[in-house]
Scaffold this active site. Structure first.
Site, PDB file in Angstrom:
ATOM      1  CD  GLU A   1      -2.769  -1.454   0.146  1.00 24.27           C
ATOM      2  OE1 GLU A   1      -3.254  -0.501  -0.452  1.00 24.27           O
ATOM      3  OE2 GLU A   1      -3.401  -2.416  -0.118  1.00 24.27           O
ATOM      4  CG  LEU A   2       2.084   3.255  -2.900  1.00 26.99           C
ATOM      5  CD1 LEU A   2       1.811   4.529  -3.832  1.00 26.99           C
ATOM      6  CD2 LEU A   2       3.346   2.490  -3.806  1.00 26.99           C
TER       7      LEU A   2
END
Length: 397
Positions: A147-148
């Site tokens: 999710e970065l």
């Protein structure tokens, strides 16, 4: 230097849990909803993965290698492709063979290990690296965390594993007045390049594309290319879920036609495509970026509250990662596999109690009616898993 577009897609499918009741604890240790996992995977393969991979392959050939994209595919998704839809793996292999597609490394189980355990983080990243080599015959050299999720410290952990390029969110609260459309460096590890997602442009495609109430509707490839050309910056990082195409944005919205036209529109506008590693190597960093606390690409806050924002999530997270030492002592292959799948961030995401602007997004991808149902089901599974771990420890002594 020409303006560049870096197009990256996240591919992930969670290993969904079956309805696991209190009375199953200690009696039944198969935790997964195999039917739902297979049904959803095959549906999305038909609606998204196969047609989009065919579209991208065609675009690469038509543009003679000037069109480039990048993917990160979680280990959980790779396992399901192998099990339920091997034709999807074949279509990704065809993309890999073009030399125009970069495969990124990530945590194998799409987990939050980066904020829980460096040892587990290292294990999953190396496991994922081996999986990409096995399936696609390439070695990933750039990194994208779940999710970065990113901080200076997480970037440094990835750098120690050999990753000199890392992707994250161009969050306003860490950029201030600066633009995400340049290359930066890790504040505590200056040799690591940091690529930032342009969330405004990315979300125009991922979220607003089919919204008829949007003032820019309908969005065309030429219009979008014009926005990029007119915007300040050197590199425009468009990062989004691959399921945007055909799943989140349906085919009848025109999303496939838009994507088919985009490569030519970008190239005709005098810009070029680069993958993340090319971007990091060809563009000089303009400054270092200080990110002391983890950020992500989720919700308005761009932090970890989508997964750890309430007591339910924190309780589940702490109990799960509290097992790390015992599992290391046991080193049991079957326990490690279940431990990995129980780390998938989706389980915590389903427990989110946010409402207002972000509530609709959380509900859209949630198989449970309420966050409390998600918590109870997960904790029932985790309770059985803890019993198995403790029984194995007792037998070992």
């Amino acid at each position: 230097m020409k303006k560049s577009v870096c197009l990256y897609f996240q591919v992930h499918q969670p290993t969904r849990l079956r309805l696991y009741r209190f009375f199953d604890i200690g009696k039944e240790s198969h935790y997964y909803d195999d039917y739902t996992n297979r049904t959803i995977l095959k549906r999305i393969a038909t609606k998204c993965y196969l047609p989009m991979n065919e579209l991208l392959l065609k675009a690469i050939k038509e543009n003679e290698g000037n069109f480039k994209v990048a993917f990160s595919i979680s280990g959980s998704a790779l396992e399901q492709f192998d099990r339920y839809a091997p034709e999807v793996l074949d279509s990704f292999r065809a993309l890999a063979a073009t030399g125009c597609v970069e495969f990124l490394c990530e945590t194998y189980y799409h987990s939050l290990a980066s904020v829980a355990s460096e040892a587990e983080f290292n294990h999953q990243v190396l496991k994922h690296k081996q999986a990409i080599e096995h399936y696609f015959g390439v070695t990933p050299v750039a990194f994208r965390n779940t999710e970065l999720i990113y901080s200076d410290a997480i970037g440094k952990m990835a750098h120690k594993l050999g990753f000199k390029t890392i992707l994250t969110e161009g969050a306003r609260h860490i950029l201030g007045q600066r633009s995400p459309n340049y290359v930066y460096t890790n504040d505590i590890c200056e040799r690591q390049k940091v690529l930032l997602r342009d969330y405004a442009l990315s979300d125009d495609i991922a979220f607003r594309f089919s919204n008829k109430a949007w003032c820019e509707y309908p969005l065309t490839a030429d219009k979008f290319a014009g926005w990029i050309k007119a915007k300040e910056g050197e590199i425009f990082n468009l990062f989004m879920d691959y399921e945007t195409f055909g799943e989140h944005q349906s085919a009848d919205s025109g999303i496939f036609d838009f994507m088919a036209a985009l490569p030519k529109a970008i190239l005709d506008a005098g810009m070029k495509f680069q993958n993340p590693t090319e971007t990091a190597s060809k563009h000089k960093a303009v400054a270092s970026l200080s990110v002391p606390d983890p950020i992500s690409w989720a919700d308005e806050e761009r932090d970890l509250t989508a997964w750890l924002g309430n007591e339910l999530q924190q309780d589940a997270f702490n109990k799960l990662y509290g097992l790390q030492e015992k599992l290391s002592i046991l080193d049991d292959a079957s326990l490690w596999v279940d431990y990995g799948h129980l780390q998938e961030s989706d389980h915590l995401y389903y427990m989110c109690t946010k409402f207002f602007s972000d509530g609709e997004i959380h509900q859209r991808f949630n198989p449970y009616n309420t966050p409390y149902e998600a918590f109870i089901n997960y904790m029932n599974v985790l309770s059985d898993f803890i019993i198995r771990v403790n029984n194995a420890i007792a037998e070992k002594q």
